[in-house]
Design a protein around this motif. Sequence first.
Motif, short mmCIF file in Angstrom:
data_model
loop_
_atom_site.label_atom_id
_atom_site.label_comp_id
_atom_site.label_asym_id
_atom_site.label_seq_id
_atom_site.Cartn_x
_atom_site.Cartn_y
_atom_site.Cartn_z
N TRP A 74 0.83 -1.22 0.00
CA TRP A 74 0.00 0.00 0.00
C TRP A 74 0.86 1.26 0.00
N THR A 75 2.07 1.17 0.52
CA THR A 75 3.00 2.29 0.40
C THR A 75 3.32 2.55 -1.07
N PHE A 76 3.56 1.48 -1.82
CA PHE A 76 3.86 1.62 -3.25
C PHE A 76 2.66 2.16 -4.01
N ILE A 77 1.44 1.74 -3.62
CA ILE A 77 0.24 2.28 -4.26
C ILE A 77 0.15 3.78 -4.05
N SER A 78 0.39 4.23 -2.82
CA SER A 78 0.35 5.66 -2.53
C SER A 78 1.34 6.43 -3.39
N SER A 79 2.57 5.90 -3.48
CA SER A 79 3.60 6.57 -4.29
C SER A 79 3.20 6.60 -5.76
N GLY A 80 2.62 5.49 -6.24
CA GLY A 80 2.21 5.43 -7.64
C GLY A 80 1.10 6.41 -7.97
N ILE A 81 0.15 6.59 -7.05
CA ILE A 81 -0.93 7.54 -7.27
C ILE A 81 -0.39 8.97 -7.32
N LEU A 82 0.52 9.29 -6.41
CA LEU A 82 1.12 10.63 -6.43
C LEU A 82 1.90 10.85 -7.72
N GLU A 83 2.55 9.79 -8.21
CA GLU A 83 3.30 9.91 -9.46
C GLU A 83 2.36 10.17 -10.64
N SER A 84 1.16 9.60 -10.58
CA SER A 84 0.19 9.84 -11.67
C SER A 84 -0.22 11.30 -11.71
N ILE A 85 -0.30 11.94 -10.55
CA ILE A 85 -0.63 13.37 -10.50
C ILE A 85 0.49 14.18 -11.14
N LYS A 86 1.74 13.84 -10.81
CA LYS A 86 2.89 14.56 -11.38
C LYS A 86 2.94 14.42 -12.89
N SER A 87 2.59 13.24 -13.38
CA SER A 87 2.67 13.00 -14.82
C SER A 87 1.41 13.45 -15.57
N GLY A 88 0.40 13.92 -14.82
CA GLY A 88 -0.83 14.37 -15.45
C GLY A 88 -1.73 13.26 -15.93
N THR A 89 -1.57 12.05 -15.37
CA THR A 89 -2.39 10.90 -15.74
C THR A 89 -3.64 10.86 -14.87
N SER A 90 -4.81 10.81 -15.48
CA SER A 90 -6.06 10.77 -14.73
C SER A 90 -6.42 9.33 -14.38
N LEU A 91 -7.03 9.14 -13.22
CA LEU A 91 -7.50 7.82 -12.79
C LEU A 91 -9.00 7.72 -13.04
N ASP A 92 -9.43 6.60 -13.57
CA ASP A 92 -10.84 6.42 -13.91
C ASP A 92 -11.66 6.03 -12.69
N LEU A 93 -12.89 6.53 -12.66
CA LEU A 93 -13.85 6.07 -11.67
C LEU A 93 -14.29 4.64 -12.01
N ILE A 94 -14.62 3.88 -10.97
CA ILE A 94 -15.17 2.54 -11.18
C ILE A 94 -16.68 2.68 -11.09
N THR A 95 -17.29 2.95 -12.22
CA THR A 95 -18.74 3.13 -12.27
C THR A 95 -19.27 2.47 -13.53
N GLY A 96 -20.59 2.50 -13.68
CA GLY A 96 -21.20 1.95 -14.88
C GLY A 96 -20.93 2.77 -16.11
N LYS A 97 -20.53 4.03 -15.94
CA LYS A 97 -20.26 4.90 -17.06
C LYS A 97 -18.76 4.94 -17.33
N SER A 98 -18.39 4.84 -18.58
CA SER A 98 -16.98 4.89 -18.94
C SER A 98 -16.56 6.33 -19.20
N GLY A 99 -15.26 6.59 -19.00
CA GLY A 99 -14.73 7.90 -19.33
C GLY A 99 -14.74 8.89 -18.18
N GLU A 100 -15.38 8.56 -17.07
CA GLU A 100 -15.40 9.47 -15.92
C GLU A 100 -14.12 9.29 -15.12
N THR A 101 -13.54 10.39 -14.71
CA THR A 101 -12.27 10.33 -13.99
C THR A 101 -12.40 10.90 -12.59
#
Length: 371
Positions: free
Chosen positions: A110-137
């Motif tokens: 979970w430490t690595f997950i936290s670091s990876g999520i922060l890295e996605s913010i730095k790189s401008g990568t959006s994370l998708d919502l887990i919902t019935g609709k696609s494309g929502e971030t």
Amino acid sequence: MTKSSGGENIDAQLVSIQSINVDEVIVLTGGLKARIRDDECVELYPIWRDGKPTWGKHISCDSFQSFLKERSIDIIGIKQSSRTDDGAHWRWAPAKPSHNPPLNNPSYRWTFISSGILESIKSGTSLDLITGKSGETISEAHTRKLADLAKHIAIDLHQLNHAIVMMAEHLHIELVSQGPRCCRYSHIRNLDYSAYVHIFFQAFSAARDHYAQFLAIQMGQNTIRGHEIDNMYSLLNAIEPSKLRELRIIKLLEQKNLLEIGEGTRKHKGKCRLVYKSDTWLKYANDLRNRFAHRSPYGTVPDEDITEIYQPDVDSTIFLAKSFFEKGEGEFAPNTLRTTNHLYQNLCALFVLASDATGYDSYQPLVNLRT
């Protein structure tokens, strides 16, 4: 080191210019410890010789598991203590599944997950919502909250590791101090043991509820009708099962018979909701946590303040230590450390599974050097 079209790839997990001394010990229930010798034998501690505790009882690695099973002893984990110029450090691997840290230690994952999520913010990568609709971030603010929650879960799980190691260490000290004799006694030191038990179940509930918040953000359901989802009870009670099943982890928990359909409570009374399945280790862990937090602390019911030094029926050459949980419907009061370890190993496996189910990278990043 391997050649590639762009030069050389060097995958490095640990680089140090210091001398490192590592001591690896297998932590067991019953107050025992073990270590593997160079001759592929395992030796136990303590064994008494001339009235003094020492390392001994050499057992072949092939027969070690059967040796433990016959004596009702369980492996808690492997502790790697290292000493460097900077001081002492320790790494921990739970017993099941049996891999070296950090792969099976959910705190590291979970430490690595936290670091990876922060890295996605730095790189401008959006994370998708887990919902019935696609494309929502997920918004950047909620993405940062996800990173914080993953770090919180990592800390909670480290406290879980530390608590059970301290429970084992407490019984180890009691066994060594009492020496080779069978006895039952109550002592003021048991208040320390009570504290470790409480830390364990508090850490479990904190990890559980931080994880519920993590899932709620992934679903875009962090608030329901103006009420924040801040614990697992709220998540399961407020959201319909069909919606929750969009989460991979919920499907897995149902497949493992840890969740079942029941009736909602309070505002959702009369509605079908997912609840903890009765007679499972997960329900038992929640029941113990609720008892210690809301009703009576550990050590306040008969036998919970008792430590017992005894010999297993099949072996008159070793002594073991145990304490007890409140007696239920069974004939005997449960062994505290063996029972907690059963919950602990399942919790570790669950949070490793949960780390994989996030959809985010939960492995230690590698350093790639290209020339």
